[in-house]
Design an enzyme around this catalytic site. Structure first.
Site, PDB file in Angstrom:
ATOM      1  CG  HIS A   1      -0.379   0.220   2.517  1.00 15.75           C
ATOM      2  ND1 HIS A   1      -0.221  -0.784   3.433  1.00 15.75           N
ATOM      3  CD2 HIS A   1       0.090   1.331   3.110  1.00 15.75           C
ATOM      4  CE1 HIS A   1       0.316  -0.298   4.534  1.00 15.75           C
ATOM      5  NE2 HIS A   1       0.519   0.990   4.356  1.00 15.75           N
TER       6      HIS A   1
ATOM      7  CG  ASP B   1       0.115  -4.126   2.798  1.00 15.98           C
ATOM      8  OD1 ASP B   1       0.523  -3.626   1.721  1.00 15.98           O
ATOM      9  OD2 ASP B   1      -0.166  -3.453   3.812  1.00 15.98           O
TER      10      ASP B   1
ATOM     11  CB  SER C   1       3.143   1.263   6.132  1.00 17.99           C
ATOM     12  OG  SER C   1       1.900   1.578   6.682  1.00 17.99           O
TER      13      SER C   1
END
Length: 280
Positions: free
Chosen positions: A71, A137, A232
């Site tokens: 992402h 992810d 992230s």
């Protein structure tokens, strides 16, 4: 760190947040401490553009490859390694352009784009969120040239077995330290936080997104410690072994019984090695 409660902003970390349950895509370190300088020599800082400026973490898994979150997709990537204070002009580091990026083919990029689109409204939000699956992810980033390995820059080995529930873990990143911030301010110095690996069954009772066998959940029953916006793609290390990368979690970060969600690296070792072997 993808915030389950504030989806449209999660990648860039700014903008309005829709009402209702939240999901965040960019975790930040909350309730942690400043890491000892260069104690996480595999930690990468990824900057990019995607309408707004984005910041993510990453992990050096090969002298010419960094693993991050899918992402964190965008343009104009730059990766820094050997960095501790991202705002210091005196902090030596190595900086690289990215020559190629490879998101995991099974990651639901279409859903991510919908969540970040201007077309998203409250009605659609509630229709699409429950049970949404953000497995896999991961994204591999090929650097323009190999890094120079030294005390501040090291490759982190991939795991050879799965972690156990109850394992003592720690995560790191330059994400926001304020669990309630909607603007996701980021810290200058690399932060670490200690977490405990929790069962996926317990985790699935807390989150509206699907918790799969390819995910790990880590946090504390009482909350207060978590990754959050800007973290992230950074590493989750359990009992000294690289086991996960930061993916998504709740808003505000660090809520009781709402552990952060991480990609299980053990489930993706073959894919990581295949990308390196095929494209190096």
């Amino acid at each position: 760190y993808l915030l389950l409660l504030c989806l449209p902003l999660t990648l860039m970390g700014t903008g309005a947040v829709p009402p209702g349950p939240s999901i965040e895509i960019h975790p930040r370190i909350v309730g942690g401490w400043e890491c000892d300088k260069h104690s996480q020599p595999w930690q990468a800082l990824l900057t990019f553009t995607n309408g707004l400026d984005g910041v993510c973490g990453g992990v050096l898994v090969h002298p010419q490859w960094v693993l991050t979150a899918a992402h964190c997709i965008g343009d104009n990537y730059k990766i820094k390694l050997g960095l501790h204070d991202r705002f210091s002009k005196d902090d030596p580091f190595q900086e690289f352009q990215v020559s190629a990026s490879f998101p995991h083919p099974s990651y639901n990029m279409r859903l991510l784009k919908l969540l970040l689109s201007d077309e998203m409204n409250d009605t659609y939000y509630y229709e699409i969120f429950p049970g949404a699956d953000f497995s896999h992810d991961l994204m591999m980033m090929q650097l323009e040239k190999p890094v120079q390995l030294n005390d501040a820059v090291q490759v982190l080995d991939l795991p050879t077995q799965e972690p156990q529930v109850g394992s003592k873990c720690h995560a790191s990143g330059w994400g926001s330290m304020d669990p309630y911030s909607r603007n996701f301010p980021r810290t200058g110095k690399l932060q670490c936080v200690d977490l405990t690996l929790m069962s996926n069954n317990e985790c699935s009772r807390s989150h509206i997104f699907k918790i799969t066998d390819d995910m790990l959940c880590a946090g504390h029953i009482k909350g207060r410690k978590d990754t959050c916006g800007g973290d992230s793609g950074g590493p989750l290390i359990c009992d000294g072994v690289f086991q996960g990368t930061t993916s998504w979690g709740s808003y505000p970060c660090g809520k009781p019984r709402m552990p952060g969600v991480y990609v299980k690296i053990f489930s993706h070792v073959d894919w990581i090695r295949e990308i390196i072997a095929t494209h190096s």
